[in-house]
Design an enzyme around this catalytic site. Structure first.
Site, PDB file in Angstrom:
ATOM      1  N   CYS A 104       0.867  -1.175   0.000  1.00  0.00           N
ATOM      2  CA  CYS A 104       0.000   0.000   0.000  1.00  0.00           C
ATOM      3  C   CYS A 104       0.904   1.226   0.000  1.00  0.00           C
ATOM      4  O   CYS A 104       1.557   1.524   1.000  1.00  0.00           O
ATOM      5  CB  CYS A 104      -0.927   0.037   1.204  1.00  0.00           C
ATOM      6  N   MET A 314      -4.379   5.149  -5.482  1.00  0.00           N
ATOM      7  CA  MET A 314      -3.505   4.346  -4.654  1.00  0.00           C
ATOM      8  C   MET A 314      -2.066   4.801  -4.884  1.00  0.00           C
ATOM      9  O   MET A 314      -1.666   5.077  -6.016  1.00  0.00           O
ATOM     10  CB  MET A 314      -3.639   2.860  -5.005  1.00  0.00           C
TER      11      MET A 314
END
Length: 390
Positions: A104, A314
């Protein structure tokens, strides 16, 4: 009937970039959860509140979106010349499943802060005032990330005036550099091509850039799927047929990239690859009501995460965007005008983001030394998370 009491585990709830997650020091977890396996997964699922057939995460710390259904485990690094090992788990909302296949990028911005505040970085490497360079080993993809974290009076500086589209309030800027960002699973372009024809049974054939950089990502031309590239979440997420079509494309893209050996495996690999659509720059109004002018951006990009259009972008997908933009002939590069570049500013549903990357051809393979972007992070709450015992 007697029921076991809850256990409590030290934890920190943090925002990193446009994501939130529950952060743990590895040594604070119960012994059985300090190693990978079902015991760890069961614990973290219960922390988040998954699986939740209501899709709300009412009985857990999750926020019932791909951006807020996240867990992070940190420890002193096992790697030479690194400070902290960072393991990320993307928790499914409606299934008893945690995807450990990728990073992430947004929460990466919070890793350095947590590591400093929790004694995982040697004190000699932390200035009293200035910038602390935290060397992060991303354990999911086995890559190095460098976070430059501001420090004031020996403590992490979290407040500031840096504004990040997709985050409501300003905070301190954290520069994050993803070193050699080609994903750990293989070549940057797994097919050897910067553009492929992706055959998707029942859907169609599409030009696609399949890239391993930051996170495995499938880039498609928005127009080829009937989109403008300026869509917001409600334009896509409220249409089950559109989402199903994207998921089918994602599955066949994963197969072509060699990430799975059978199309059914895509169901158990929800976090990667990502699928994104690109289009030339055009004006639009972001989800916050902010007007984005065509001149503000080089191109528009919209990306899906865990089956839904992401509300912003993201961080790992931004790395893929920056990397692909730097390589001539990719769909990202062509949408941005097809010129050589070392940085790109793209529009996403919440606004804009700039990411820098420089590419070079080495032994007939594209390589990128690093991809750099600025994010922000802060602690939202710290203490203990309580979890019912099984």
């Amino acid at each position: 009937m007697a029921f076991k009491p809850q256990i409590k585990i030290p934890a920190t709830y943090m925002r990193g970039g446009t994501s939130k997650g529950v952060f743990f020091n590895l040594t604070d977890l119960p012994p059985e959860a300090q190693v990978a396996g079902q015991a760890r997964d069961n614990l973290l699922l219960r922390v988040i509140g998954s699986p939740d057939p209501y899709g709300k995460h009412t009985d857990g710390m999750g926020g019932a979106t791909s951006s807020t259904s996240k867990t992070v485990i940190l420890s002193k690094s096992s790697q030479e010349n690194h400070d902290v090992d960072y393991l990320f788990g993307q928790v499914a909302i409606d299934k008893p499943f945690i995807d450990w296949s990728g990073n992430c990028g947004n929460l990466t911005a919070a890793v350095g802060s947590f590591a400093i505040s929790n004694g995982l970085v040697d004190a000699s490497r932390i200035p009293k005032n200035g910038m602390a360079t935290v060397r992060i080993w991303q354990a999911n993809i086995k890559k190095t990330i460098i976070a430059n974290v501001p420090v004031t009076n020996g403590e992490v500086q979290e407040t500031g005036d840096f504004e990040l589209d997709g985050v409501t309030f300003p905070a301190a800027e954290v520069e994050v550099a993803f070193m050699d960002p080609a994903d750990g699973e293989g070549a940057m372009f797994p097919t050897g091509n910067v553009v492929d024809i992706l055959e998707v049974p029942g859907v169609g054939s599409f030009d696609a850039t399949l890239i391993n950089a930051g996170i495995p990502t499938i880039f498609l031309n928005a127009a080829d799927l009937g989109f403008s590239g300026a869509e917001l979440q409600d334009d896509i997420n409220n249409n089950d047929a559109i989402l199903a079509r994207f998921e089918t494309i994602r599955a066949y893209g994963a197969l072509k990239m060699g990430l799975i050996s059978d199309i059914e495996e895509a169901k158990t690999r929800q976090h990667t690859p990502k699928v994104a659509i690109v289009a030339p720059a055009s004006a639009y109004v972001s989800s916050s009501g902010k007007a984005i002018a065509q001149a503000d951006i080089d191109l528009n990009v919209r990306a899906l995460s865990m089956g839904k259009l992401h509300h912003a972008m993201m961080g790992t997908a931004a790395v893929a965007i920056g990397t692909a933009a730097a390589i001539a002939g990719t769909l990202v590069n062509l949408a941005a005008g097809g010129t050589a570049r070392t940085s790109v500013t793209f529009g996403h549903p919440s606004g804009t983001l700039k990411v820098g990357a420089e590419a070079e051809m080495v032994n007939n393979q594209w390589q990128v030394k690093s991809a750099i972007m600025s994010r922000s992070a802060r602690v939202l709450m710290e203490g203990w998370v309580r979890v019912p015992q099984a």
